[in-house]
Each structure stands twice: as C-alpha cells, then as structure tokens.
Design a protein around this motif. Structure first.
Motif, PDB file in Angstrom:
ATOM      1  N   GLY A 122       0.800  -1.205   0.000  1.00 41.07           N
ATOM      2  CA  GLY A 122       0.000   0.000   0.000  1.00 41.07           C
ATOM      3  C   GLY A 122       0.837   1.261   0.000  1.00 41.07           C
ATOM      4  N   GLY A 123       0.263   2.308   0.518  1.00 43.74           N
ATOM      5  CA  GLY A 123       0.929   3.592   0.545  1.00 43.74           C
ATOM      6  C   GLY A 123      -0.044   4.699   0.201  1.00 43.74           C
ATOM      7  N   ASP A 124       0.469   5.763  -0.334  1.00 41.51           N
ATOM      8  CA  ASP A 124      -0.297   6.981  -0.524  1.00 41.51           C
ATOM      9  C   ASP A 124      -0.322   7.375  -1.998  1.00 41.51           C
ATOM     10  OD1 ASP A 124      -1.759   9.147   0.309  1.00 41.51           O
ATOM     11  OD2 ASP A 124      -0.064  10.237   1.158  1.00 41.51           O
ATOM     12  N   LEU A 125      -1.491   7.695  -2.487  1.00 35.90           N
ATOM     13  CA  LEU A 125      -1.645   8.307  -3.808  1.00 35.90           C
ATOM     14  C   LEU A 125      -2.170   9.707  -3.583  1.00 35.90           C
ATOM     15  CD1 LEU A 125      -3.449   5.468  -5.804  1.00 35.90           C
ATOM     16  CD2 LEU A 125      -1.026   6.055  -5.849  1.00 35.90           C
ATOM     17  N   ARG A 126      -1.608  10.649  -4.242  1.00 42.03           N
ATOM     18  CA  ARG A 126      -2.089  12.024  -4.138  1.00 42.03           C
ATOM     19  C   ARG A 126      -2.730  12.387  -5.473  1.00 42.03           C
ATOM     20  NH1 ARG A 126       2.366  11.546  -1.168  1.00 42.03           N
ATOM     21  NH2 ARG A 126       2.301  12.367   0.938  1.00 42.03           N
ATOM     22  N   ASP A 127      -4.045  12.505  -5.446  1.00 46.75           N
ATOM     23  CA  ASP A 127      -4.799  12.782  -6.663  1.00 46.75           C
ATOM     24  C   ASP A 127      -5.618  14.048  -6.464  1.00 46.75           C
ATOM     25  OD1 ASP A 127      -5.959  12.455  -9.166  1.00 46.75           O
ATOM     26  OD2 ASP A 127      -7.545  11.161  -8.385  1.00 46.75           O
ATOM     27  N   ASP A 128      -5.270  15.100  -7.178  1.00 45.85           N
ATOM     28  CA  ASP A 128      -5.976  16.385  -7.076  1.00 45.85           C
ATOM     29  C   ASP A 128      -6.095  16.857  -5.628  1.00 45.85           C
ATOM     30  OD1 ASP A 128      -6.338  16.586  -9.834  1.00 45.85           O
ATOM     31  OD2 ASP A 128      -8.211  15.435  -9.752  1.00 45.85           O
ATOM     32  N   GLY A 129      -5.025  16.699  -4.866  1.00 47.45           N
ATOM     33  CA  GLY A 129      -5.015  17.174  -3.490  1.00 47.45           C
ATOM     34  C   GLY A 129      -5.636  16.227  -2.488  1.00 47.45           C
ATOM     35  N   LYS A 130      -6.171  15.107  -2.941  1.00 42.87           N
ATOM     36  CA  LYS A 130      -6.762  14.115  -2.034  1.00 42.87           C
ATOM     37  C   LYS A 130      -5.747  13.001  -1.806  1.00 42.87           C
ATOM     38  CE  LYS A 130     -10.924  14.713  -4.522  1.00 42.87           C
ATOM     39  NZ  LYS A 130     -11.585  14.077  -5.598  1.00 42.87           N
ATOM     40  N   ASN A 131      -5.691  12.507  -0.591  1.00 46.66           N
ATOM     41  CA  ASN A 131      -4.843  11.351  -0.300  1.00 46.66           C
ATOM     42  C   ASN A 131      -5.692  10.098  -0.445  1.00 46.66           C
ATOM     43  OD1 ASN A 131      -3.371  13.584   0.617  1.00 46.66           O
ATOM     44  ND2 ASN A 131      -2.293  12.337   2.090  1.00 46.66           N
ATOM     45  N   LEU A 132      -5.203   9.142  -1.200  1.00 48.81           N
ATOM     46  CA  LEU A 132      -5.908   7.888  -1.446  1.00 48.81           C
ATOM     47  C   LEU A 132      -4.962   6.717  -1.226  1.00 48.81           C
ATOM     48  CD1 LEU A 132      -7.559   8.970  -4.816  1.00 48.81           C
ATOM     49  CD2 LEU A 132      -8.672   8.893  -2.583  1.00 48.81           C
ATOM     50  N   GLY A 133      -5.509   5.544  -0.983  1.00 53.18           N
ATOM     51  CA  GLY A 133      -4.695   4.353  -0.812  1.00 53.18           C
ATOM     52  C   GLY A 133      -4.098   3.872  -2.124  1.00 53.18           C
ATOM     53  N   SER A 134      -3.057   3.067  -2.002  1.00 53.29           N
ATOM     54  CA  SER A 134      -2.334   2.541  -3.166  1.00 53.29           C
ATOM     55  C   SER A 134      -2.428   1.018  -3.188  1.00 53.29           C
ATOM     56  CB  SER A 134      -0.868   2.971  -3.057  1.00 53.29           C
ATOM     57  OG  SER A 134      -0.067   2.233  -3.945  1.00 53.29           O
ATOM     58  N   ASP A 135      -2.378   0.451  -4.385  1.00 51.19           N
ATOM     59  CA  ASP A 135      -2.371  -1.010  -4.521  1.00 51.19           C
ATOM     60  C   ASP A 135      -0.963  -1.561  -4.783  1.00 51.19           C
ATOM     61  OD1 ASP A 135      -2.042  -0.052  -7.091  1.00 51.19           O
ATOM     62  OD2 ASP A 135      -3.746  -1.132  -7.944  1.00 51.19           O
ATOM     63  N   ASN A 136       0.056  -0.741  -4.552  1.00 49.45           N
ATOM     64  CA  ASN A 136       1.436  -1.167  -4.794  1.00 49.45           C
ATOM     65  C   ASN A 136       1.905  -2.223  -3.795  1.00 49.45           C
ATOM     66  OD1 ASN A 136       2.342   0.466  -7.014  1.00 49.45           O
ATOM     67  ND2 ASN A 136       2.155   2.214  -5.641  1.00 49.45           N
ATOM     68  N   VAL A 137       2.741  -3.122  -4.282  1.00 46.59           N
ATOM     69  CA  VAL A 137       3.492  -4.040  -3.422  1.00 46.59           C
ATOM     70  C   VAL A 137       4.952  -3.896  -3.841  1.00 46.59           C
ATOM     71  CG1 VAL A 137       3.883  -6.411  -2.678  1.00 46.59           C
ATOM     72  CG2 VAL A 137       1.561  -5.665  -3.288  1.00 46.59           C
ATOM     73  N   LEU A 138       5.766  -3.449  -2.908  1.00 47.54           N
ATOM     74  CA  LEU A 138       7.193  -3.273  -3.156  1.00 47.54           C
ATOM     75  C   LEU A 138       7.968  -4.278  -2.332  1.00 47.54           C
ATOM     76  CD1 LEU A 138       7.380   0.627  -2.952  1.00 47.54           C
ATOM     77  CD2 LEU A 138       6.969  -0.788  -4.960  1.00 47.54           C
TER      78      LEU A 138
END
Length: 130
Positions: A87-103
């Motif tokens: 997971g992590g953080d997505l910043r979309d148009d000033g909104k923080n959203l969850g991420s589907d990443n696996v690192l």
C-alpha cells in the motif's frame, strides 16, 4: 543478560515514520523527503546500527518505483528475509488515497523494487499486515 538503555538523540537523514529491523542488523526507515516533508516516493534510509549513530553509519538511498510508501505497512517474507511494503499513498488532485502497490526491499542489496507478483486487488492506506 544485556540491558538496553536510552542514548542521546541524533539527527537522521529523514524522519523514519516507518521502520523495520532487517535480518542483517540494519534498520530500514522512510516516511519523509530528504527535507522532512511528508512523502516517501523517492527516499529511504538504511542505518547500519553496528557502525554507530554517526552519519557514515547511515545511507540515504533513492528508489525508482515512483510509489509513495507513506502510510504503507511492512512485513518480512520469512522465506527470503526481504521486506514487503504494502500500500501507501496516492495524491490525486489534493486528495490522499490508498495505493495497490506491493514493493520489496532486498535486505542484502538494500534495493527497493516492485514485487514480482504484482499489485494488490484493493488499495491500502494506513494498512495493517500479518
């Protein structure tokens, strides 16, 4: 037995909001930019605890995944010792959203890359993992 103790504070290269002890005795830390701003899409720090607390004991490294690891969760792959970052953080148009990443951090090379299995089915943010 050996007793632990608190020592004097010291500066780190970033603010390690997220951290984990690695099998080699080093500590992975991330959570801010190199200037202390909330972001973890480029930088992470590896601290070689055995070398002490001085600057030469720490490495500020840059990953090229373009994934912001802020608000992620950490776990160890017990079959390899590598660290999985979900997971992590997505910043979309000033909104923080969850991420589907696996690192995955390779604890021997200290390199972070996208996990070979791919992304999660659902986005995660402020996640918990076991």
């Amino acid at each position: 037995g050996i007793m632990g103790e608190w020592g004097d504070p010291y500066d780190m290269m970033l603010i390690p909001i997220h951290s984990m002890l690695l099998p080699d005795g080093c500590v992975l830390g991330y959570g801010t930019s190199a200037t202390g701003k909330q972001r973890a899409d480029l930088y992470y720090e590896i601290w070689d605890v055995g070398k002490g607390t001085h600057e030469e004991a720490r490495m500020l490294l840059e990953h090229s995944t373009k994934a912001d690891m802020f608000c992620s969760t950490l776990n160890m792959d017990i079959s390899t010792g590598n660290i999985l970052i979900f997971g992590g953080d997505l910043r979309d148009d000033g909104k923080n959203l969850g991420s589907d990443n696996v690192l995955e951090l390779n604890y021997q090379t200290h390199e972070i890359q996208h996990h070979a299995v791919g992304k999660m089915n659902y986005q995660r943010w402020y996640a918990t993992s076991i």
